[in-house]
Design an enzyme around this catalytic site. Sequence first.
Site, PDB file in Angstrom:
ATOM      1  N   GLU A  21      29.044  23.099  66.350  1.00 20.84           N
ATOM      2  CA  GLU A  21      29.736  24.382  66.617  1.00 20.84           C
ATOM      3  C   GLU A  21      29.287  24.959  67.951  1.00 20.84           C
ATOM      4  OE1 GLU A  21      31.746  26.680  65.500  1.00 20.84           O
ATOM      5  OE2 GLU A  21      32.286  26.131  63.455  1.00 20.84           O
ATOM      6  N   ARG A 104      26.171  34.502  55.639  1.00 27.23           N
ATOM      7  CA  ARG A 104      25.434  33.982  56.795  1.00 27.23           C
ATOM      8  C   ARG A 104      26.230  34.291  58.057  1.00 27.23           C
ATOM      9  NH1 ARG A 104      28.067  29.607  59.168  1.00 27.23           N
ATOM     10  NH2 ARG A 104      28.921  27.992  57.813  1.00 27.23           N
ATOM     11  N   ASN A 106      28.117  33.395  61.529  1.00 28.97           N
ATOM     12  CA  ASN A 106      28.952  32.303  62.025  1.00 28.97           C
ATOM     13  C   ASN A 106      29.190  32.533  63.518  1.00 28.97           C
ATOM     14  OD1 ASN A 106      30.154  29.837  61.144  1.00 28.97           O
ATOM     15  ND2 ASN A 106      32.175  30.785  61.257  1.00 28.97           N
ATOM     16  N   GLU A 125      32.830  31.194  51.164  1.00 27.87           N
ATOM     17  CA  GLU A 125      34.019  31.115  52.029  1.00 27.87           C
ATOM     18  C   GLU A 125      35.285  31.634  51.351  1.00 27.87           C
ATOM     19  OE1 GLU A 125      34.413  27.286  53.975  1.00 27.87           O
ATOM     20  OE2 GLU A 125      32.383  27.400  54.791  1.00 27.87           O
ATOM     21  N   ASN A 152      35.305  33.836  62.895  1.00 28.26           N
ATOM     22  CA  ASN A 152      35.260  32.668  63.778  1.00 28.26           C
ATOM     23  C   ASN A 152      35.547  33.011  65.232  1.00 28.26           C
ATOM     24  OD1 ASN A 152      34.330  30.032  63.284  1.00 28.26           O
ATOM     25  ND2 ASN A 152      35.688  29.881  61.513  1.00 28.26           N
ATOM     26  N   ASP A 202      39.657  27.708  64.101  1.00 29.38           N
ATOM     27  CA  ASP A 202      38.202  27.908  64.018  1.00 29.38           C
ATOM     28  C   ASP A 202      37.713  28.538  65.328  1.00 29.38           C
ATOM     29  OD1 ASP A 202      35.436  27.619  63.666  1.00 29.38           O
ATOM     30  OD2 ASP A 202      35.655  25.876  62.410  1.00 29.38           O
TER      31      ASP A 202
HETATM   32  C1  BGC Z   1      32.331  27.555  59.439  1.00 27.61           C
HETATM   33  C2  BGC Z   1      32.467  26.577  58.300  1.00 27.61           C
HETATM   34  C3  BGC Z   1      33.891  26.598  57.784  1.00 27.61           C
HETATM   35  C4  BGC Z   1      34.817  26.313  58.949  1.00 27.61           C
HETATM   36  C5  BGC Z   1      36.278  26.272  58.605  1.00 27.61           C
HETATM   37  C6  BGC Z   1      33.318  27.201  60.495  1.00 27.61           C
HETATM   38  O1  BGC Z   1      33.227  28.100  61.548  1.00 27.61           O
HETATM   39  O2  BGC Z   1      31.029  27.535  59.964  1.00 27.61           O
HETATM   40  O3  BGC Z   1      31.551  26.892  57.299  1.00 27.61           O
HETATM   41  O4  BGC Z   1      34.060  25.669  56.766  1.00 27.61           O
HETATM   42  O5  BGC Z   1      34.612  27.265  59.964  1.00 27.61           O
HETATM   43  O6  BGC Z   1      36.781  27.449  58.166  1.00 27.61           O
HETATM   44 CA    CA Z   2      33.294  28.289  64.046  1.00 26.43          CA
END
Ligand code: BGC
Ligand code: CA
Length: 297
Positions: A21, A104, A106, A125, A152, A202
């Site tokens: 990521e 958490r 992201n 999620e 995201n 994402d």
């Molecule tokens: C998250 C994942 C998630 C994915 C798709 C990512 O940014 O860290 O945990 O499954 O996005 O939604």
């Molecule tokens: Ca991401």
Amino acid sequence: MVETTGLQLDVVVQHTCALGEGPVWDAKRNVICWIDILRGEIHEYSPEQKTHRTIHVHQMIGSIALCTNGNFIAALQNGFGFIDRTSGEVRIFSDPEENLPNNRFNDGKCDPEGRFWAGTMPLSENEPAGSVYVAGKDLSITKKIEGVTISNGMAWSRDEQIFYYIDTPTLEVVAYDYEKSTGHISNKRIVIKIPKEDGFPDGMTIDNDGMLWIGHWGGWQVARWDPDKGEKLHHIPLPVANVSSCTFGGDDLEDLYITTAKKGLTEDQLQKQPLAGSLFVVRNCGFKGMPAFEFET
Ligand code: BGC
Ligand code: CA
């Protein structure tokens, strides 16, 4: 090496992340940095020297941005902190979700004024329990958005007037008016609707034509979208399903770096996608990015 519509897609280094990521190009050191959220690692690769270095932070890490002093600011499992680039030492300065152990951090990024924005998500999620926070230069934390499920991608328009944002399960990119001097955002509207067949939006970045590049999770691609028309302009197919994010790097910011993940794949799918979790690059991709904003320290 995979040929895609005249472009060449390469694996940057023989290493696969569980959940790759947050790619950031460090233009001062000519290295690409990215993270493995689940393994709690920051990776650094120098395309010139062909060296790969891993920093272990010993907790999940959602996102990083560069600090002007060369260290990282990050959103970690235990909150916002600084990470010493050399020693890997983590210094947490604030945890806005101390009371939410099932969340958490992201994705996150610095804004044009150098504030660090990062969002959270429930580990499940599947409920809108996440928020977006901003760490100011004085290290104060402000909540900016509530009720997000998987916080995201973030990007700011070239004229620094618009903030683009993705809450993955909505399949939308939304825009807000953004006030650089205060960090205030307002006037939320939907600018892109992603068809389900393309996968879930994402991470994202913006190019110097103001177009958004989005990693499509479960969609086997990175795509270039026009936020003014809501149209998909271009896409780069990947040999792996879970494409998580992308950023421009290289001397002229013309190399597109793409992170991917093994997370979410079955044993069978993993066998068919041996490159899942790799960092890919399309050198001289024909488009140019914008330099990453840094946090002043
Ligand atoms: C998250 C994942 C998630 C994915 C798709 C990512 O940014 O860290 O945990 O499954 O996005 O939604
Ligand atoms: Ca991401």
